[in-house]
Design a protein around this motif. Structure first.
Motif, PDB file in Angstrom:
ATOM      1  N   SER A   1      41.373  45.508  28.095  1.00  0.00           N
ATOM      2  CA  SER A   1      40.611  45.525  29.159  1.00  0.00           C
ATOM      3  C   SER A   1      40.318  46.901  29.854  1.00  0.00           C
ATOM      4  CB  SER A   1      41.652  44.537  30.412  1.00  0.00           C
ATOM      5  OG  SER A   1      42.627  45.090  30.727  1.00  0.00           O
TER       6      SER A   1
ATOM      7  N   LEU B   1      38.952  35.342  28.306  1.00  0.00           N
ATOM      8  CA  LEU B   1      37.954  35.675  29.318  1.00  0.00           C
ATOM      9  C   LEU B   1      38.549  36.542  30.492  1.00  0.00           C
ATOM     10  CD1 LEU B   1      35.466  32.868  29.191  1.00  0.00           C
ATOM     11  CD2 LEU B   1      35.579  34.833  27.537  1.00  0.00           C
TER      12      LEU B   1
ATOM     13  N   GLN C   1      36.364  39.970  30.785  1.00  0.00           N
ATOM     14  CA  GLN C   1      34.836  39.955  31.649  1.00  0.00           C
ATOM     15  C   GLN C   1      34.746  40.858  32.352  1.00  0.00           C
ATOM     16  OE1 GLN C   1      35.477  36.107  33.609  1.00  0.00           O
ATOM     17  NE2 GLN C   1      37.392  36.939  34.804  1.00  0.00           N
TER      18      GLN C   1
ATOM     19  N   PHE D   1      33.690  31.638  32.948  1.00  0.00           N
ATOM     20  CA  PHE D   1      33.054  32.778  33.232  1.00  0.00           C
ATOM     21  C   PHE D   1      32.933  32.928  34.653  1.00  0.00           C
ATOM     22  CE2 PHE D   1      32.006  31.280  28.637  1.00  0.00           C
ATOM     23  CZ  PHE D   1      31.939  32.546  28.154  1.00  0.00           C
ATOM     24  N   GLU D   2      33.737  33.703  35.117  1.00  0.00           N
ATOM     25  CA  GLU D   2      33.661  33.872  36.429  1.00  0.00           C
ATOM     26  C   GLU D   2      32.472  34.673  37.081  1.00  0.00           C
ATOM     27  OE1 GLU D   2      37.357  35.448  37.588  1.00  0.00           O
ATOM     28  OE2 GLU D   2      38.557  33.997  36.807  1.00  0.00           O
TER      29      GLU D   2
ATOM     30  N   GLY E   1      31.452  38.548  35.881  1.00  0.00           N
ATOM     31  CA  GLY E   1      32.016  38.996  34.871  1.00  0.00           C
ATOM     32  C   GLY E   1      30.913  39.301  33.821  1.00  0.00           C
ATOM     33  N   PHE E   2      31.208  40.037  32.878  1.00  0.00           N
ATOM     34  CA  PHE E   2      30.381  40.401  31.907  1.00  0.00           C
ATOM     35  C   PHE E   2      29.073  40.815  32.236  1.00  0.00           C
ATOM     36  CE2 PHE E   2      33.019  37.108  29.917  1.00  0.00           C
ATOM     37  CZ  PHE E   2      34.036  37.808  28.886  1.00  0.00           C
TER      38      PHE E   2
ATOM     39  N   ALA F   1      27.725  35.231  36.733  1.00  0.00           N
ATOM     40  CA  ALA F   1      28.362  35.669  35.655  1.00  0.00           C
ATOM     41  C   ALA F   1      27.179  35.867  34.634  1.00  0.00           C
ATOM     42  CB  ALA F   1      29.100  34.433  35.134  1.00  0.00           C
ATOM     43  N   MET F   2      27.431  36.874  33.734  1.00  0.00           N
ATOM     44  CA  MET F   2      26.607  37.107  32.631  1.00  0.00           C
ATOM     45  C   MET F   2      25.220  37.392  33.022  1.00  0.00           C
ATOM     46  SD  MET F   2      28.545  34.920  29.508  1.00  0.00           S
ATOM     47  CE  MET F   2      28.163  33.395  30.448  1.00  0.00           C
TER      48      MET F   2
END
Length: 221
Positions: free
Chosen positions: A47, A67, A71, A92-93, A96-97, A120-121
């Protein structure tokens, strides 16, 4: 190895454990990481890889949702997970990402649900889900992925695919914003590829299948 940019570790057999616990300070400028083998836990330092762009995990068989530790990676663009997780759900929070553009999820045999929070994403452009035999619903929140350009399902259950059909599928609205949505099945030495976007190219149309002979291989080093 302060300036190392790419690091690959492959076990001789997929059930052999890779022990990375002795690495206390990973190369700070690492951009590409490839780990193929069983992991008792994700490396605690993963991380902290602020410059990581590509991450490939294979055969990890983790018990904890990976994740949680991934993330927050700010520059991760490409993530592939093959037989990585033995749990039933992925989350997927929101937030995140932040830079992720390609996500591949392959053969998570116990996976039953995927949840994507709004936010998220935000940059995701390509999502590929394959061979997750217990995942029978499209990821919850997939409609929030407004930049998604390509969504592909390979050898996924009919219970997931049928509601996505453009001619009345109850879940089609969730993916209607995606320009290209395909489901593919490996049959008789080739892929039968169906579009889930345009009328006349629905899953049930026998003439709509496009034949493709090469196997779908995401994992590349």
């Amino acid at each position: 190895m302060t300036n190392l940019r790419s690091f690959s570790v492959f076990s001789e057999e997929k059930d052999k454990i890779i022990d990375l616990s002795h690495i206390s300070c990973p190369p700070p400028f690492l951009q590409r990481l490839y780990l193929a083998g069983c992991l008792e836990n994700l490396p605690h330092w993963i991380s902290s890889l602020q410059n990581l762009v590509r991450l490939f995990l294979k055969w990890s068989r983790l018990k904890e949702d990976p994740l949680v530790h991934l993330q927050g990676l700010p520059n991760l663009v490409h993530l592939e997970l093959l037989q990585v997780y033995d749990g039933e759900s992925l989350h997927f929070e929101a937030g995140g990402f932040p830079s992720l553009k390609l996500l591949g999820i392959d053969k998570l045999d116990e996976l039953q649900s995927v949840t994507i929070d709004k936010g998220a994403m935000p940059c995701l452009e390509k999502l590929i889900i394959q061979r997750c035999k217990l995942l029978k619903k499209v990821p919850s929140g997939i409609e929030y992925l407004t930049n998604l350009k390509l969504l592909e399902f390979f050898d996924m259950p009919d219970e997931l695919i049928m509601p996505l059909q453009p001619d009345g599928g109850e879940d089609h609205w969730k993916v209607a914003h995606v320009p290209a949505v395909y489901c593919s099945y490996w049959r008789g030495g080739g892929w039968d590829v169906y579009s889930l976007v345009h009328e006349g190219e629905s899953f049930n149309s026998g003439t709509s299948a496009v034949r493709r002979l090469e196997r779908n291989i995401l994992w590349k080093v």
